[in-house]
Design an enzyme around this catalytic site. Structure first.
Site: not given
Ligand SMILES: *Cc1c(COP(=O)(O)O)cnc(C)c1O
Length: 383
Positions: A151, A325
């Protein structure tokens, strides 16, 4: 003021077609899918279609899709639920060092519960190699979790290679595909994946809904107890409007995925070229080729990422620094440090993530402003 959103890896606007479907299932077709009357049946029909739409996007069977409250819960169920269920077969789990906190912290929790956890390092591009995973395998390894696309830096892992290594040994393979789902083709008939986490709000669906793909034959321990919804993996009346919106968003992605990957990839390349040619001492993080089309993680030497974020925010442009995050904390991103950036370089990194709403014109405007701001910040700090 004109606003430009360049943070699609954090979340995306809901596609109006998905929002319309959500509204319809809140107000008109509001039944409980478990009810035996016409209201329930109407809801159940839409619900089943949503499951098919999500399944189609990864070429799985609909019965292999379990709806959750999002990517985080899917990651948690995959790690904790799988490990607990298979504890008698082994107590060793491997996760990569560059996972999203939803996997990283679930792995920490497994350690507290008495499991052994190994953390496989990434290379300087944030890529996880099957050889590095192989080195950590023990006869007691039951589960390996390696994300599909990172991410922060957008690097795309070769799941086929890692998965085949594990399949030969009967070890379950989980991948967090939240960033790749709907953007990079995924085919579970071809890829040796057993568990896969998906999220709606990263693909233009509503927040608070996602799914865990569980390959037929694999089992996890459920996380809540009650009405046995989602085959007891997640009891509780389903978030029907959310799931409907998720299904609609998945349907749209299935139609657009090829075209969108190309247009967004071209735009990203253009702004990448603009920034790297007009600013000196900048470096692109992530893999030069195997990278998510919309991702641009850029280290701009001598420029505090937070200062850049604030300056662009004033101009109505939304970007992020390091990981979305960890916003609010001033710690450098653990992922950037893990792939070899110094603390200073991590603090000097910004992430632009492009999406469906971005026009070329907006992007070039944002690019010029980033260049101008970087020059200003550099001269202010005597760089
Ligand atoms: C956004 C994200 C999550 C979390 O997903 P949510 O639906 O916001 O709980 C988990 N893993 C990755 C790689 C993300 O980008």
């Amino acid at each position: 003021m004109k606003r430009i959103y360049l943070d699609h890896s954090a979340t995306t606007p809901v596609d109006v077609r998905a929002a319309d479907a959500v509204y319809d299932f809140m107000v008109n077709r509001f039944g409980n899918p478990s009810s035996g009357h016409v209201f329930g049946r109407e809801a159940k029909t839409g619900f089943d279609q949503a499951r098919v739409a999500v399944a189609n996007l990864i070429n799985s069977m609909p019965e292999e899709i379990y709806f959750t409250s999002g990517g985080t819960e899917a990651d948690n169920i995959a790690l904790l639920g799988y490990a607990q269920r298979h504890r008698n077969e082994g107590d060793h789990v491997i996760v990569s060092q560059v996972e999203h906190p939803a996997v990283r912290m679930a792995a920490d929790e497994l350690e507290l519960r008495g499991f052994q956890v190994s953390r496989v390092p990434a290379d300087k591009y944030g890529m996880i190699h099957s050889e590095a995973v192989a080195e950590l395998l023990t006869p007691r390894t039951i589960l390996v979790s390696v994300m599909h696309v990172n991410n922060e830096v957008g690097t795309i892992n070769d799941l086929g290679r890692i998965g085949s290594l594990l399949r030969d040994r009967g070890i379950a393979f989980h991948t967090d595909a939240v960033q790749s789902f709907g953007k990079v083709p995924i085919d579970v008939q071809e890829l040796p994946i057993d568990l896969m986490s998906l999220s709606s709000h990263k693909i233009y669906g509503p927040k608070g809904v996602g799914a865990l793909y569980i390959r037929q034959g694999r089992e996890v321990q459920g996380r809540s107890f009650g009405g046995k919804q989602e085959s007891s993996v997640r009891s509780g009346t389903e978030n029907l409007p959310g799931i409907i919106g998720f299904g609609k968003a998945a349907e749209i992605c299935a139609e657009e995925i090829q075209r969108e990957a190309k247009t967004i990839g071209d735009l990203r390349d253009e702004i990448e070229h603009l920034l790297t040619s007009r600013l000196d001492n900048v470096r692109v993080n992530g893999h030069p080729e195997h990278r998510l089309p919309g991702n641009l993680s850029l280290m701009i030497e001598g420029v505090e990422g937070e200062a850049m974020l604030m300056a662009l925010d004033v101009a109505g442009i939304g970007i992020s620094t390091g990981s979305a995050c960890s916003t609010g904390s001033t710690k450098p991103s653990a992922v950037l440090l893990a792939i070899g950036l110094s603390e200073e370089e991590a603090h000097s990194t910004i992430r632009l993530s492009l999406g469906r709403s971005n026009s070329r014109q907006d992007l070039l405007y944002a690019g010029e402003l980033i260049i101008e701001t970087a020059n200003k910040l550099r001269s202010m700090s005597g760089y």
